[in-house]
Design an enzyme around this catalytic site. Structure first.
Site, short mmCIF file in Angstrom:
data_model
loop_
_atom_site.label_atom_id
_atom_site.label_comp_id
_atom_site.label_asym_id
_atom_site.label_seq_id
_atom_site.Cartn_x
_atom_site.Cartn_y
_atom_site.Cartn_z
N PHE A 176 9.16 -4.70 7.67
CA PHE A 176 8.47 -4.04 8.78
C PHE A 176 7.25 -3.30 8.27
O PHE A 176 7.31 -2.63 7.24
CB PHE A 176 9.37 -2.98 9.44
N ASP A 177 6.15 -3.39 9.01
CA ASP A 177 5.05 -2.47 8.80
C ASP A 177 5.53 -1.12 9.35
O ASP A 177 6.34 -1.09 10.28
CB ASP A 177 3.84 -2.98 9.60
N LYS A 178 5.07 0.01 8.78
CA LYS A 178 5.57 1.30 9.30
C LYS A 178 4.79 1.75 10.53
O LYS A 178 5.34 1.84 11.63
CB LYS A 178 5.49 2.39 8.22
N ILE A 201 7.17 -8.12 10.33
CA ILE A 201 6.89 -7.60 11.67
C ILE A 201 5.81 -6.54 11.57
O ILE A 201 5.96 -5.56 10.82
CB ILE A 201 8.17 -7.00 12.29
#
Length: 667
Positions: free
Chosen positions: A358-360, A560
């Site tokens: 995941f991107d933050k 994502i």
């Protein structure tokens, strides 16, 4: 069976099974094929019943069966002809040859039964595929045909939506469809966006504060942004057009879904390759069986009959339709929930993941800082600390200042006095005059400069505690005394924790967070929401390297992100998933899967649906190959004759289609 149904008027010929035939509008409209199949069945049934119950003259019986053959074989003959003239020997051709062979043997009843069941299977398959497509083609019909354009005189006139240009203002009446992607410049209303984003609750829309400003759709806040095809609530809205009709999110969605239908999944590519060699092999085998009477003690008629029975048994109708029907139903079901899956490959790959990256910022978190902590010093009220901080930060246009003002005003409602004379102090903080005092807001370095001493231990330890949990902490100092500490942070989405927990239950073992923030912030967010591997201080190229490393370790990894800065990492992953793709062109282009409503909690649904699709595809392959594997030896050895072969073969095709349709009801 081998062919797919005709696509809706807006779609290109479907390539899901390698065919592009369009016989949708026959003599009796869209359902002509179904009516022909029923007519074939009626003639066959009447012929069989009369021959059993009465001494029917043979010509009448044959006449009834011939009528059944003509109705049942009409579409199959058209498609067999199209295939043969373009150099392809397909399943329709095998069926016509088998029926002609049975008739030549005088087995008119079997020939009629074969073509009745084949045409019924075809018609049911077309009906099933059309149902799966309906939820997709319905997208194309969502946009209204006309719009109320505000003209220069201040009145309105009705125009075609195609005539709208960027900058036009349209008036949207209550309970009518919004004609364009744009920005709300007047009015407020709740808008039903479920068709585009899958959001079940209407979204409140408000006018932007500054109408004269130029706005960009991708960066607009959700409450100011409209999409073509969504339904306005009970109040009038005025919308400035930001995209022409042909470029709207809706138009792009329709295009992407149609492209998705043409993208074959790995299983489908495999079955198509198999068929390419299999059909000619069956024809060669049948040719050899026709000559069996030369070496076996049997008549030509017996050899011919066996050859025709094997031909029916070996036709891979169910195999041809097993994957495309499941893929189409899966893509359609996902679209209903606001998840855009671009074809069979990502639909199959999603279910095989064991790790997700995941991107933050903007994916696991909201993407904008919020005021999170207010800690007044001893003898200072919370209101005094907040009012001072808000008054000073109101003069700044820094994103952290905006967060402090927004958060503080929710608690204060109003502030009595304004601050003046803001001065930015590079890498340290800000200074301004407020309530007759000089106020400093910033880091420890700033306060050491101002006071000539170290920050008091109580305040220093509060700062340290906040910083270790990922907050950006600031000291507020007025005149000659400390007012306290405030902090801001990009907080996790409400849905992040439950989503990650649902993914763990689905068996996703590793959940990795990739962020440009420092490792301390990454660790704090990860601990809060349940990430297993937080990786901080990454540049875009570091994210790509991390994805490649994860692919080596895990085999399959999804990435994502919000689709813009994450595009390279998404492209490197097995499946790229874009957040909030509604309105973001880059995200729609880059990703294999798009969560239209910016809803992270749709991810477990998408993975669960993918697993169900993979399961159904496997079941369909076993059913279709199993029937062929059992029937061919039985007919070769003469144990099963033409009648049972016809029923088992066509029955398996219908089972496969109905099995695939179960995906439309996936919860």
């Amino acid at each position: 069976m081998a062919t797919t149904p005709p696509p809706p008027a807006t779609a290109a010929p479907d390539e899901a099974t390698g065919h592009g035939h369009d016989h949708s509008h026959g003599i009796l409209g869209e359902r002509t094929e179904l009516y022909f199949a029923i007519a074939s069945g009626v003639f066959w049934t009447v012929g069989m019943l009369l021959s059993w119950l009465t001494d029917l003259p043979e010509p009448i019986g044959i006449g009834l069966f011939v009528a059944a053959i003509l109705f049942g074989g009409y579409y199959a003959t058209l498609e067999a002809y199209e295939g043969v003239t373009s150099g392809r020997f397909e399943i329709d051709f095998l069926m016509i040859v088998a029926a002609a062979g049975a008739a030549a043997l005088g087995k008119w009843g079997e020939a009629a039964l074969l073509l009745f069941l084949f045409s019924l299977g075809h018609a049911l398959e077309h009906y099933a595929m059309a149902r799966a497509r309906k939820s997709i083609s319905a997208l194309a019909e969502l946009a209204p045909a006309t719009a109320l354009l505000r003209d220069t005189s201040g009145g309105t006139r009705e125009v075609d939506v195609e005539e709208l240009v960027v900058g036009d203002t349209v008036v949207v009446k209550p309970n009518s469809k919004i004609p364009a992607d744009g920005v709300v410049i007047s009015g407020s209303s709740a808008v039903d966006q479920s068709a585009i984003t899958g959001e079940s609750v209407p979204v409140e829309k408000l006018a932007v504060p500054d109408v004269s400003q130029k706005y960009d759709l991708a960066s607009l806040a959700a409450e100011h942004r409209t999409f073509a095809g969504t339904v306005n609530g009970s109040s009038v809205l005025e919308v400035r057009v930001l995209k022409p009709a042909k470029d709207s999110t809706l138009a792009r969605l329709v295009t992407l879904v149609q492209e998705a239908e043409g993208q074959k999944s790995p299983t489908q590519q495999l079955t198509n390759k198999f068929e390419r060699y299999y059909v000619p092999a069956v024809l060669i085998l049948v040719g050899i069986l026709l000559l069996a009477f030369l070496v076996l003690d049997e008549t030509f008629g017996q050899s011919f009959y066996r050859a025709m029975a094997v031909l029916v048994a070996a036709s891979p109708c169910a195999l041809a339709i097993s994957t495309p029907s499941a893929v189409l139903a899966g893509v359609a079901r996902a679209a209903q929930k606001g998840v855009l899956v671009k074809g069979g490959r990502p639909l199959e790959d999603l279910g095989g993941l064991s790790a997700i990256a995941f991107d933050k910022t903007g994916t696991l978190t909201e993407g904008k800082p919020r005021l999170t902590t207010v800690l007044p010093a001893e003898g200072v009220s919370r209101r005094e600390l907040l009012a001072t901080a808000v008054a000073v930060e109101e003069l700044s246009d820094h994103p952290l200042a905006t967060a402090i003002v927004e958060g503080g005003m929710k608690e204060l409602d109003t502030i009595e006095r304004k601050a003046t004379g803001l001065e930015a102090l590079t890498a340290r903080g800000i200074r301004a005059e407020y309530n007759g005092q000089t106020v400093h807001i910033g880091n420890r370095r700033l306060l050491r400069e101002v006071t000539g001493q170290d920050v008091p231990e109580a305040i220093n330890s509060q700062m340290t505690e906040l910083e270790t949990t990922g907050h950006t902490a600031m000291i507020v100092y007025a005149g000659d005394h400390y007012l306290g500490v405030i902090s801001v942070m990009d907080v996790a989405r409400d849905t992040a924790k439950p989503t990650l927990s649902a993914l763990r239950e689905l068996g996703i073992k590793r959940m990795i967070m990739l962020t440009g923030d420092n490792q301390r912030v990454a660790d704090a967010v990860a601990q809060d929401i349940g990430i297993t591997d937080p990786l901080g201080s990454l540049l875009p190229e570091d994210k790509v390297a991390a994805i490649k490393r994860l692919k080596q370790e895990e085999g399959r990894v999804a990435m994502i992100g919000d689709g813009v800065n994450d595009a390279p990492a998404m492209a490197s992953s097995t499946v790229g998933v874009a957040m909030g793709a509604a309105g973001s062109d880059v995200a729609l282009e880059t990703a294999d899967v798009a969560l239209m409503a910016d809803r992270l909690d749709n991810l477990p649904f998408a993975i669960g649906l993918s697993r169900a699709a993979r399961r159904i595809i496997r079941q369909n392959l076993w059913i279709s190959l199993g029937v062929v594997a059992i029937l061919v030896p039985l007919t070769l050895l003469g144990i099963a004759n033409l009648g049972p072969a016809v029923i088992a073969h066509e029955g398996s095709t219908m089972v496969v289609v109905l099995n695939a349709l179960r995906l439309l009801a996936y919860k």
